[in-house]
Design a protein around this motif. Structure first.
Motif, PDB file in Angstrom:
ATOM      1  N   VAL A 258      51.408  49.178  33.629  1.00 59.80           N
ATOM      2  CA  VAL A 258      52.645  49.950  33.806  1.00 59.80           C
ATOM      3  C   VAL A 258      53.796  49.214  33.128  1.00 59.80           C
ATOM      4  O   VAL A 258      53.719  48.023  32.827  1.00 59.80           O
ATOM      5  N   LEU A 259      54.889  49.959  32.895  1.00 56.57           N
ATOM      6  CA  LEU A 259      56.129  49.348  32.418  1.00 56.57           C
ATOM      7  C   LEU A 259      57.166  49.349  33.543  1.00 56.57           C
ATOM      8  O   LEU A 259      57.875  48.386  33.747  1.00 56.57           O
ATOM      9  N   GLY A 260      57.271  50.420  34.255  1.00 55.60           N
ATOM     10  CA  GLY A 260      58.192  50.518  35.376  1.00 55.60           C
ATOM     11  C   GLY A 260      57.902  51.792  36.131  1.00 55.60           C
ATOM     12  O   GLY A 260      58.110  52.877  35.601  1.00 55.60           O
ATOM     13  N   THR A 261      57.423  51.686  37.359  1.00 54.27           N
ATOM     14  CA  THR A 261      56.994  52.884  38.076  1.00 54.27           C
ATOM     15  C   THR A 261      56.742  52.552  39.536  1.00 54.27           C
ATOM     16  O   THR A 261      56.823  51.391  39.940  1.00 54.27           O
ATOM     17  N   SER A 262      56.403  53.579  40.345  1.00 55.93           N
ATOM     18  CA  SER A 262      56.059  53.401  41.757  1.00 55.93           C
ATOM     19  C   SER A 262      54.678  53.988  41.992  1.00 55.93           C
ATOM     20  O   SER A 262      54.446  55.161  41.687  1.00 55.93           O
ATOM     21  N   PHE A 263      53.776  53.187  42.539  1.00 47.70           N
ATOM     22  CA  PHE A 263      52.408  53.664  42.726  1.00 47.70           C
ATOM     23  C   PHE A 263      51.684  52.834  43.767  1.00 47.70           C
ATOM     24  O   PHE A 263      52.131  51.752  44.155  1.00 47.70           O
ATOM     25  N   CYS A 264      50.556  53.370  44.214  1.00 46.42           N
ATOM     26  CA  CYS A 264      49.729  52.720  45.229  1.00 46.42           C
ATOM     27  C   CYS A 264      48.363  52.411  44.630  1.00 46.42           C
ATOM     28  O   CYS A 264      47.801  53.222  43.886  1.00 46.42           O
ATOM     29  N   VAL A 265      47.835  51.244  44.949  1.00 42.73           N
ATOM     30  CA  VAL A 265      46.482  50.864  44.535  1.00 42.73           C
ATOM     31  C   VAL A 265      45.671  50.583  45.789  1.00 42.73           C
ATOM     32  O   VAL A 265      46.067  49.764  46.622  1.00 42.73           O
ATOM     33  N   THR A 266      44.540  51.279  45.937  1.00 44.35           N
ATOM     34  CA  THR A 266      43.614  51.041  47.038  1.00 44.35           C
ATOM     35  C   THR A 266      42.316  50.522  46.434  1.00 44.35           C
ATOM     36  O   THR A 266      41.612  51.255  45.735  1.00 44.35           O
ATOM     37  N   ALA A 267      42.023  49.255  46.676  1.00 39.99           N
ATOM     38  CA  ALA A 267      40.894  48.636  45.986  1.00 39.99           C
ATOM     39  C   ALA A 267      40.275  47.541  46.845  1.00 39.99           C
ATOM     40  O   ALA A 267      40.391  46.352  46.548  1.00 39.99           O
ATOM     41  N   TYR A 268      39.626  47.942  47.926  1.00 36.48           N
ATOM     42  CA  TYR A 268      38.899  46.987  48.759  1.00 36.48           C
ATOM     43  C   TYR A 268      37.536  46.715  48.126  1.00 36.48           C
ATOM     44  O   TYR A 268      36.790  47.645  47.827  1.00 36.48           O
ATOM     45  N   LYS A 269      37.226  45.447  47.908  1.00 32.90           N
ATOM     46  CA  LYS A 269      35.996  45.095  47.197  1.00 32.90           C
ATOM     47  C   LYS A 269      34.745  45.609  47.881  1.00 32.90           C
ATOM     48  O   LYS A 269      33.747  45.929  47.227  1.00 32.90           O
ATOM     49  N   GLU A 270      34.775  45.700  49.216  1.00 27.52           N
ATOM     50  CA  GLU A 270      33.573  46.131  49.933  1.00 27.52           C
ATOM     51  C   GLU A 270      33.361  47.637  49.879  1.00 27.52           C
ATOM     52  O   GLU A 270      32.328  48.127  50.322  1.00 27.52           O
ATOM     53  N   GLU A 271      34.337  48.393  49.339  1.00 28.34           N
ATOM     54  CA  GLU A 271      34.210  49.840  49.273  1.00 28.34           C
ATOM     55  C   GLU A 271      33.841  50.296  47.861  1.00 28.34           C
ATOM     56  O   GLU A 271      34.292  49.706  46.870  1.00 28.34           O
ATOM     57  N   VAL A 272      33.044  51.351  47.769  1.00 30.22           N
ATOM     58  CA  VAL A 272      32.573  51.844  46.469  1.00 30.22           C
ATOM     59  C   VAL A 272      33.724  52.411  45.656  1.00 30.22           C
ATOM     60  O   VAL A 272      33.861  52.132  44.458  1.00 30.22           O
ATOM     61  N   ASN A 273      34.570  53.223  46.276  1.00 29.97           N
ATOM     62  CA  ASN A 273      35.661  53.885  45.570  1.00 29.97           C
ATOM     63  C   ASN A 273      36.917  53.026  45.529  1.00 29.97           C
ATOM     64  O   ASN A 273      37.262  52.375  46.518  1.00 29.97           O
ATOM     65  N   GLN A 274      37.586  53.035  44.384  1.00 29.75           N
ATOM     66  CA  GLN A 274      38.912  52.455  44.249  1.00 29.75           C
ATOM     67  C   GLN A 274      39.823  53.539  43.688  1.00 29.75           C
ATOM     68  O   GLN A 274      39.353  54.452  43.008  1.00 29.75           O
ATOM     69  N   ALA A 275      41.120  53.446  43.987  1.00 33.56           N
ATOM     70  CA  ALA A 275      42.005  54.549  43.612  1.00 33.56           C
ATOM     71  C   ALA A 275      43.391  54.059  43.225  1.00 33.56           C
ATOM     72  O   ALA A 275      43.850  53.007  43.686  1.00 33.56           O
ATOM     73  N   VAL A 276      44.051  54.857  42.382  1.00 31.61           N
ATOM     74  CA  VAL A 276      45.449  54.652  42.022  1.00 31.61           C
ATOM     75  C   VAL A 276      46.164  55.968  42.281  1.00 31.61           C
ATOM     76  O   VAL A 276      45.738  57.014  41.785  1.00 31.61           O
ATOM     77  N   ILE A 277      47.242  55.927  43.061  1.00 30.43           N
ATOM     78  CA  ILE A 277      48.025  57.129  43.356  1.00 30.43           C
ATOM     79  C   ILE A 277      49.428  56.912  42.813  1.00 30.43           C
ATOM     80  O   ILE A 277      50.094  55.944  43.188  1.00 30.43           O
ATOM     81  N   LEU A 278      49.879  57.791  41.934  1.00 32.48           N
ATOM     82  CA  LEU A 278      51.162  57.604  41.250  1.00 32.48           C
ATOM     83  C   LEU A 278      52.253  58.443  41.906  1.00 32.48           C
ATOM     84  O   LEU A 278      52.100  59.659  42.076  1.00 32.48           O
ATOM     85  N   ARG A 279      53.361  57.786  42.226  1.00 29.37           N
ATOM     86  CA  ARG A 279      54.508  58.483  42.800  1.00 29.37           C
ATOM     87  C   ARG A 279      55.555  58.802  41.731  1.00 29.37           C
ATOM     88  O   ARG A 279      56.075  59.899  41.674  1.00 29.37           O
ATOM     89  N   GLU A 280      55.872  57.828  40.888  1.00 27.37           N
ATOM     90  CA  GLU A 280      56.844  58.015  39.808  1.00 27.37           C
ATOM     91  C   GLU A 280      56.381  57.276  38.568  1.00 27.37           C
ATOM     92  O   GLU A 280      55.676  56.274  38.652  1.00 27.37           O
ATOM     93  N   GLY A 281      56.802  57.770  37.400  1.00 24.19           N
ATOM     94  CA  GLY A 281      56.512  57.079  36.151  1.00 24.19           C
ATOM     95  C   GLY A 281      55.176  57.465  35.562  1.00 24.19           C
ATOM     96  O   GLY A 281      54.715  58.600  35.699  1.00 24.19           O
ATOM     97  N   SER A 282      54.516  56.495  34.935  1.00 26.09           N
ATOM     98  CA  SER A 282      53.231  56.738  34.290  1.00 26.09           C
ATOM     99  C   SER A 282      52.453  55.429  34.240  1.00 26.09           C
ATOM    100  O   SER A 282      53.039  54.365  34.024  1.00 26.09           O
ATOM    101  N   VAL A 283      51.143  55.506  34.467  1.00 28.18           N
ATOM    102  CA  VAL A 283      50.304  54.307  34.389  1.00 28.18           C
ATOM    103  C   VAL A 283      49.039  54.616  33.603  1.00 28.18           C
ATOM    104  O   VAL A 283      48.611  55.767  33.497  1.00 28.18           O
ATOM    105  N   MET A 284      48.451  53.572  33.051  1.00 25.42           N
ATOM    106  CA  MET A 284      47.185  53.665  32.330  1.00 25.42           C
ATOM    107  C   MET A 284      46.149  52.835  33.077  1.00 25.42           C
ATOM    108  O   MET A 284      46.386  51.661  33.377  1.00 25.42           O
ATOM    109  N   VAL A 285      45.005  53.448  33.385  1.00 23.30           N
ATOM    110  CA  VAL A 285      43.947  52.768  34.121  1.00 23.30           C
ATOM    111  C   VAL A 285      42.769  52.504  33.196  1.00 23.30           C
ATOM    112  O   VAL A 285      42.291  53.404  32.507  1.00 23.30           O
ATOM    113  N   ASP A 286      42.307  51.262  33.171  1.00 25.22           N
ATOM    114  CA  ASP A 286      41.186  50.827  32.334  1.00 25.22           C
ATOM    115  C   ASP A 286      40.036  50.433  33.247  1.00 25.22           C
ATOM    116  O   ASP A 286      40.194  49.579  34.127  1.00 25.22           O
TER     117      ASP A 286
END
Length: 394
Positions: A258-286
């Motif tokens: 990101v460059l400047g934004t508001s977002f949530c990252v849910t990434a517990y290692k023991e869980e299969v799914n990980q997620a990014v939820i964007l509130r404002e701005g823009s992000v790139m996920v690799d």
């Protein structure tokens, strides 16, 4: 009249049952109680009024019931009123208030059917929460500091960590076999156990809310070319804009740029799914396998088995925990229980058909999990059996 509850700040008032009940369903008895509170603490009159205004800003029920559902709910409440004895009046009123906090939008039983790694993250990959840990801990180069819940941590431009003295529970010096000239840990490490939360302002001004069950790694000062943090768990960020230094959040499975934004990252290692939820701005996920995906506000990217899926969501439903409650729309009960389990350090067992119940509303994250369980029991027509930290939903 004896002296009422001890003096509380605004945040504590918003979690006080008698205060919530007073705002929702004022009675003569409650008016007298809070008038006595002001008499005892006249300097808190302004705080009490501010808390009332803030509570009223929360839209407790955004879901509209049909006329039939309204009549049925009214009938159920009236029936309970008729059968309850006067001695249980307060309990009944509180349950009615709880019903306003959590309104079920639909109850449909559904059976189950239909940036490369750096040396820093490798060297700290073994860092994790200990099962016995109950308080927030901050590990720096020289110290291990135990902190109170919801402590605000600030890192100034010089990289110095600043913590209010009254929030520090204990300080233990860190001994490094490498000597004082080298860091035992490449980065500062904030360990937030289940049932606790924390908040940071990083050296660049970025604000980070750290949810329970999370390990968050951050530097004293960011590099001149890029800003990098690491997370195992859940965080919400408001990133300070700096076009010359992109901001990266790295998890065990993905990199978020990101460059400047508001977002949530849910990434517990023991869980299969990980997620990014964007509130404002823009992000790139690799996903670190040659695939990138850009997401926009009110979109959620889910990474599972190295596959990325993007869907439209109401972003605030996934970040409302930073304000002390859970907001959800057509969310499965099983997903809600998972969040509560992590937040309150408990374990739920629940039949599969109940897990698939769809729920809409808001659920206040009280300090006591029993208050939340009482709300669920009242509004969902379910029961539960609790044995210490094991809770069975029926």
């Amino acid at each position: 009249m004896s002296q009422p509850i001890e003096k509380k700040n605004k945040e504590e008032l918003l979690k006080e049952r008698r205060f919530i009940l007073w705002v929702l369903f004022p009675t003569e008895e409650l008016d007298v109680f809070w008038a006595h509170y002001i008499a005892c603490y006249p300097e808190e009159r302004k705080t009490l009024e501010e808390a009332k205004l803030e509570f009223k800003k929360v839209k407790l029920n955004a879901f509209r019931l049909s006329d039939i559902e309204k009549r049925k709910l009214k009938q159920q409440i009236e029936e309970k009123v008729n059968v309850r004895k006067q001695s249980r009046y307060r309990t009944l009123v509180w349950r009615c208030a709880a019903a306003c906090i959590l309104i079920i939008g639909m109850l449909i039983p559904l059976w189950l059917s239909d940036m490369p790694e750096t040396d820093e993250i490798v060297s700290t990959s073994s860092v994790s929460l200990e099962k016995r840990q109950t308080e927030v801990e901050l590990l720096t180069n020289t110290q291990k500091v135990q902190l109170s819940n919801n402590t605000e941590i600030r890192v100034n431009e010089e990289g110095n960590v600043q913590i209010p003295k009254e929030k520090i529970q204990s300080v233990e010096k860190q001994k490094s076999e490498k000597g004082d000239s080298e860091k035992e840990y490449p980065m500062n490490i904030l360990k937030v156990p289940e049932g606790r939360r924390s908040f940071l302002t990083l050296s660049d001004g970025t604000k980070v809310w750290v949810n329970s069950g999370t390990v968050f790694q951050f530097p004293e000062q960011f590099d001149a070319k890029e800003r990098v943090v690491y997370v195992d768990g859940e965080i919400y960020l408001e990133v300070s804009k700096d076009a010359s230094r992109p901001f990266y959040v790295k998890t065990s499975q993905m990199d978020v740029r990101v460059l400047g934004t508001s977002f949530c990252v849910t990434a517990y290692k023991e869980e299969v799914n990980q997620a990014v939820i964007l509130r404002e701005g823009s992000v790139m996920v690799d996903n670190r396998s040659g695939n990138e995906q850009q997401i926009r506000p009110d979109e959620m990217l889910v990474l599972a088995n190295n596959q990325m899926e993007v869907k439209q969501v109401e972003a605030y439903d996934y970040i409302s925990w930073i304000d002390g409650f859970l907001q959800f729309k057509q969310r499965e009960l099983g997903s809600i229980l998972d969040q509560l389990a992590r937040y309150y350090r408990v374990e739920f067992t629940c039949p599969e058909d109940l897990k698939s119940l769809k729920c809409s509303g808001k659920l206040v994250l009280f300090d006591n999990v029993d208050q939340v369980l009482s709300t669920l029991q009242t509004t969902l027509s379910i029961s539960y059996v609790r044995e210490e930290n094991q809770i069975q939903i029926k």
